[in-house]
Design an enzyme around this catalytic site. Structure first.
Site, PDB file in Angstrom:
ATOM      1  N   ASP A  73       0.876  -1.125   0.025  1.00  0.00           N
ATOM      2  CA  ASP A  73       0.002  -0.009  -0.001  1.00  0.00           C
ATOM      3  C   ASP A  73       1.002   1.340  -0.037  1.00  0.00           C
ATOM      4  O   ASP A  73       1.603   1.507   1.004  1.00  0.00           O
ATOM      5  CB  ASP A  73      -0.703   0.104   1.327  1.00  0.00           C
ATOM      6  CG  ASP A  73      -1.567   1.286   1.504  1.00  0.00           C
ATOM      7  OD1 ASP A  73      -1.808   1.927   0.430  1.00  0.00           O
ATOM      8  OD2 ASP A  73      -2.051   1.427   2.589  1.00  0.00           O
TER       9      ASP A  73
ATOM     10  N   ASN B   3      -0.418   4.589  -0.325  1.00  0.00           N
ATOM     11  CA  ASN B   3      -0.639   5.738  -0.113  1.00  0.00           C
ATOM     12  C   ASN B   3      -1.469   5.780   1.517  1.00  0.00           C
ATOM     13  O   ASN B   3      -2.269   6.647   1.828  1.00  0.00           O
ATOM     14  CB  ASN B   3      -1.938   6.337  -1.152  1.00  0.00           C
ATOM     15  CG  ASN B   3      -2.988   5.540  -1.193  1.00  0.00           C
ATOM     16  OD1 ASN B   3      -3.296   4.193  -0.296  1.00  0.00           O
ATOM     17  ND2 ASN B   3      -3.733   5.738  -2.017  1.00  0.00           N
TER      18      ASN B   3
ATOM     19  N   ASP C 291      -4.038   3.992   2.733  1.00  0.00           N
ATOM     20  CA  ASP C 291      -5.540   3.707   2.880  1.00  0.00           C
ATOM     21  C   ASP C 291      -5.786   2.151   3.258  1.00  0.00           C
ATOM     22  O   ASP C 291      -6.646   1.892   3.491  1.00  0.00           O
ATOM     23  CB  ASP C 291      -6.295   3.948   1.645  1.00  0.00           C
ATOM     24  CG  ASP C 291      -5.756   3.191   0.538  1.00  0.00           C
ATOM     25  OD1 ASP C 291      -4.969   2.344   0.455  1.00  0.00           O
ATOM     26  OD2 ASP C 291      -6.575   3.523  -0.509  1.00  0.00           O
TER      27      ASP C 291
ATOM     28  N   ASP D 136      -1.909  -1.394  -3.750  1.00  0.00           N
ATOM     29  CA  ASP D 136      -2.375  -0.593  -5.028  1.00  0.00           C
ATOM     30  C   ASP D 136      -0.968  -0.936  -5.955  1.00  0.00           C
ATOM     31  O   ASP D 136      -0.040  -1.475  -5.828  1.00  0.00           O
ATOM     32  CB  ASP D 136      -2.180   0.967  -4.807  1.00  0.00           C
ATOM     33  CG  ASP D 136      -1.382   1.627  -3.650  1.00  0.00           C
ATOM     34  OD1 ASP D 136      -0.275   1.487  -3.901  1.00  0.00           O
ATOM     35  OD2 ASP D 136      -1.877   2.343  -2.663  1.00  0.00           O
TER      36      ASP D 136
ATOM     37  N   ASP E 108      -5.023 -10.509 -15.442  1.00  0.00           N
ATOM     38  CA  ASP E 108      -6.028 -11.578 -15.321  1.00  0.00           C
ATOM     39  C   ASP E 108      -7.378 -11.391 -15.916  1.00  0.00           C
ATOM     40  O   ASP E 108      -7.913 -10.174 -16.129  1.00  0.00           O
ATOM     41  CB  ASP E 108      -6.582 -11.457 -13.715  1.00  0.00           C
ATOM     42  CG  ASP E 108      -6.706 -12.866 -13.057  1.00  0.00           C
ATOM     43  OD1 ASP E 108      -7.623 -13.664 -13.669  1.00  0.00           O
ATOM     44  OD2 ASP E 108      -6.403 -13.002 -11.895  1.00  0.00           O
TER      45      ASP E 108
ATOM     46  N   ASP F  93      -9.422 -16.689 -16.123  1.00  0.00           N
ATOM     47  CA  ASP F  93     -10.305 -17.161 -14.985  1.00  0.00           C
ATOM     48  C   ASP F  93     -11.461 -18.160 -15.373  1.00  0.00           C
ATOM     49  O   ASP F  93     -12.214 -17.671 -16.323  1.00  0.00           O
ATOM     50  CB  ASP F  93     -11.028 -15.774 -14.256  1.00  0.00           C
ATOM     51  CG  ASP F  93     -11.594 -16.387 -12.760  1.00  0.00           C
ATOM     52  OD1 ASP F  93     -10.905 -16.614 -11.879  1.00  0.00           O
ATOM     53  OD2 ASP F  93     -12.793 -16.013 -12.735  1.00  0.00           O
TER      54      ASP F  93
ATOM     55  N   GLU G 200      -7.341 -21.082 -16.262  1.00  0.00           N
ATOM     56  CA  GLU G 200      -7.920 -21.603 -15.060  1.00  0.00           C
ATOM     57  C   GLU G 200      -9.174 -22.703 -15.534  1.00  0.00           C
ATOM     58  O   GLU G 200     -10.034 -22.383 -15.996  1.00  0.00           O
ATOM     59  CB  GLU G 200      -8.231 -20.749 -14.095  1.00  0.00           C
ATOM     60  CG  GLU G 200      -8.866 -21.236 -12.855  1.00  0.00           C
ATOM     61  CD  GLU G 200      -9.702 -20.201 -11.988  1.00  0.00           C
ATOM     62  OE1 GLU G 200      -9.596 -20.828 -10.616  1.00  0.00           O
ATOM     63  OE2 GLU G 200     -10.273 -19.344 -12.283  1.00  0.00           O
TER      64      GLU G 200
ATOM     65  N   HIS H  49      -4.051 -17.302  -4.751  1.00  0.00           N
ATOM     66  CA  HIS H  49      -5.078 -16.672  -4.199  1.00  0.00           C
ATOM     67  C   HIS H  49      -6.325 -17.010  -3.653  1.00  0.00           C
ATOM     68  O   HIS H  49      -7.070 -16.811  -2.880  1.00  0.00           O
ATOM     69  CB  HIS H  49      -5.398 -15.182  -5.042  1.00  0.00           C
ATOM     70  CG  HIS H  49      -6.261 -15.423  -6.240  1.00  0.00           C
ATOM     71  ND1 HIS H  49      -5.849 -16.141  -7.173  1.00  0.00           N
ATOM     72  CD2 HIS H  49      -7.459 -15.392  -6.316  1.00  0.00           C
ATOM     73  CE1 HIS H  49      -6.519 -16.648  -8.254  1.00  0.00           C
ATOM     74  NE2 HIS H  49      -7.595 -15.907  -7.649  1.00  0.00           N
ATOM     75  N   ASP H  50      -6.468 -18.409  -4.029  1.00  0.00           N
ATOM     76  CA  ASP H  50      -7.866 -18.931  -3.919  1.00  0.00           C
ATOM     77  C   ASP H  50      -7.420 -20.276  -2.980  1.00  0.00           C
ATOM     78  O   ASP H  50      -8.182 -21.174  -2.779  1.00  0.00           O
ATOM     79  CB  ASP H  50      -8.299 -19.765  -5.226  1.00  0.00           C
ATOM     80  CG  ASP H  50      -9.245 -18.631  -5.795  1.00  0.00           C
ATOM     81  OD1 ASP H  50      -9.603 -17.602  -5.228  1.00  0.00           O
ATOM     82  OD2 ASP H  50      -9.614 -18.636  -7.232  1.00  0.00           O
TER      83      ASP H  50
END
Length: 554
Positions: free
Chosen positions: A21, A23, A25, A29, A98, A199, A255, A328-329
């Site tokens: 990150d 910035n 928040d 990003d 992706d 995907d 995928e 990520h899954d």
């Protein structure tokens, strides 16, 4: 340019929300990614696969896209994207985007129009059906719980969503939909991206009759047989290849939920008429049962070996493999397939890396895997952010399929959020991921496990990965050697050899926490020790989680 450069490549997946990150928040990003490109250059990866950064309402963390040609505000601007791409290319790193085109967001302009009326020009961009006897068109269940059909009052019909109700499935039978997708892909190729990870691409063609599916737990029917590898999927991908992919020097990976070896030979055929490779899920579904993936059961090595060896041997000379432990899954590799306790975490992380990277295929590293990041093991449901995990908890406990305690245990083992906790950069607050409040909790073990510590320790998991990546660039046998499984009945050791010309590479990995007998290296006295995760070996023995690789010239 070598058109099969992707065979020699190692790919690193970035999940942008959790990477860095810039910035404050609390959300990773694009600028954060750009700031860490030198780290990835040092690791030695050739390609970055970036999970979606497109405009999205974020129902499924960006896999619900409302504008394919805009950047999500959380992640920055298109200028930030262009700068990142340019900085990657300066470092000799390629970018894979992706591509999420089985479905869009329900906030995509196409769907906003589609639901207005039955004669809207965009109506047929999606899959609409009449109900049956006042109920859904069939009994299919969605991947994130509930029915796969959503009733829409405006036109009194149902639309199909294989995932969230905010992710309506596109109708690929409509030629206009295909043209829109191909035009969008061309736009990104012209921008200079180097490929696509597609995907759930095996789900874009549905069986035309839409029959009921078999119910495994009494709730909903399984759509898999009627949606995965459907009647026109290869036709559509060949059209995509002709109209877009063949015109650029790209890397493509699909995928492919529900893919079999026979189907994979079509998707990833060596003629290059569809894709370069597919992701299969047999090894990550290894403990799935009547409640789907929701179990804390541990895998058995003989089952894992059988699956991995099958894909290695049966695709030989016919299609190309993609190699991965996690993404990520999936839960963290070292927690699922290794041992994430303090005594064996680093050893087993190195062992798993050895096992995977010396097989035939293109290896994928998921962010944090190269420093041995572990599952989060959240104790409270409110710490989870993943739509799949939260819906599954409700569905399983409310229907009496699992107790709350059993379901929490399953979430700790296999929830997708295990992979989505912030990247652990250093031992400062929030692991150096953000100066704000992170969107999801940081794994508390960041004080011990972080990139800064890994870079300062020449014996770290990071440098072990670096060496494996370097070996792939130097030794042709790692890319092209024929695979042969060894010790196929062993309860503890996963072993194989690779052969090319007069060279033989022997790989042995102990998946257990005990010393086990191993005689594979006894005739290899003159061989070259390529890589090992212990400094000293015992003759005829593999130590706990030991990995050894020896190259023999005949």
């Amino acid at each position: 340019m070598n058109k099969t450069w992707w065979k020699n490549s190692v790919i690193y997946q970035i999940y942008p929300r959790s990477f860095a990150d810039s910035n404050g928040d609390g959300i990773g990003d694009i600028k954060g990614i750009t700031q860490h490109l030198d780290y990835l250059k040092e690791l030695g990866v050739d390609v970055i696969w970036l999970s979606p950064v497109y405009q999205s309402p974020n129902d499924d963390n960006g896999y619900d896209i409302s504008d394919y040609q805009a950047i999500m505000e959380d992640f920055g601007t298109m200028e930030d994207f262009d700068k990142m791409l340019s900085e990657m290319h300066k470092r000799g790193i390629k970018l894979v985007m992706d591509l999420v085109v089985n479905h869009t967001s329900d906030e995509h302009p196409w769907f906003v129009e589609s639901r207005k009326s039955k004669d809207n020009p965009y109506r047929d961009y999606y899959i609409w059906k009449e109900g049956k006897n006042g109920k859904e068109p069939n009994n299919w269940g969605a991947c994130f719980g509930g029915s796969a059909w959503e009733y829409d009052k405006e036109t009194e019909m149902y639309y199909l969503h294989c995932f969230s109700k905010k992710q309506p499935d596109l109708n690929w039978e409509n030629e206009k939909v295909r043209k829109e997708v191909f035009d969008m892909m061309t736009w990104w190729c012209e921008k200079g991206v180097d490929g696509f990870r597609m995907d759930v691409i095996s789900m874009i063609s549905k069986a035309p009759a839409y029959p009921d599916g078999v119910s495994h737990n009494g709730l909903y029917g399984d759509f898999g047989p009627f949606v995965c590898n459907g009647p026109h999927v290869h036709e559509y991908l060949q059209e995509m290849n002709q109209k877009v992919l063949s015109k650029y020097d790209l890397i493509t990976v699909g995928e492919a939920s529900g893919v079999t070896v026979e189907e994979a030979k079509k998707y990833a055929n060596l003629d290059g008429t569809e894709l370069n490779m597919v992701f299969q899920f047999e090894h990550t579904d290894i403990t799935s049962g009547k409640n789907g993936k929701w179990t804390d059961e541990r895998f058995k090595l003989r089952d894992l070996r059988k699956i991995l060896n099958k894909w290695q041997t049966e695709l030989e000379g016919k299609a190309w493999n993609s190699l991965y432990w996690d993404n990520h899954d999936q839960p963290r590799a070292v927690s699922r397939f290794g041992n994430d306790g303090p005594m064996y975490r680093e050893l087993s992380a190195k062992m798993l890396a050895t096992c995977l990277h010396l097989m035939k295929g293109t290896p994928y590293i998921y962010q944090g895997e190269e420093i041995g990041m572990t599952n989060a093991y959240f104790n409270k449901l409110e710490d989870y952010r993943d739509i799949e995990s939260i819906h599954a908890f409700e569905e399983m406990t409310e229907n009496g399929l699992l107790t709350e305690e059993e379901m929490m245990s399953a979430l700790k083992a296999v929830s997708r959020d295990n992979a989505r906790t912030p990247m652990q950069w250093d031992d400062s607050e929030n692991a150096g991921f953000t100066i704000g409040t992170p969107w999801i909790k940081v794994n508390p073990n960041y004080l011990q496990i972080n990139a800064k510590a890994a870079l300062e320790d020449k014996d770290s998991v990071f440098y072990y990965y670096q060496k494996l990546i370097q070996m792939r660039k130097e030794y042709e046998i790692i890319v092209d050697g024929i695979f042969e499984g060894l010790l196929e009945d062993d309860e503890n050791i996963y072993a194989y050899r690779r052969k090319l010309g007069n060279q033989t590479l022997i790989v042995a990995c102990n998946f257990s926490d005990k010393k086990v007998p191993c005689t594979l290296f006894e005739g290899a006295a003159g061989g070259k020790e390529m890589i090992a995760n212990y400094k000293n070996h015992e003759t005829g023995i593999l130590k706990p989680y030991e990995a050894r690789v020896v190259l023999i010239e005949n």
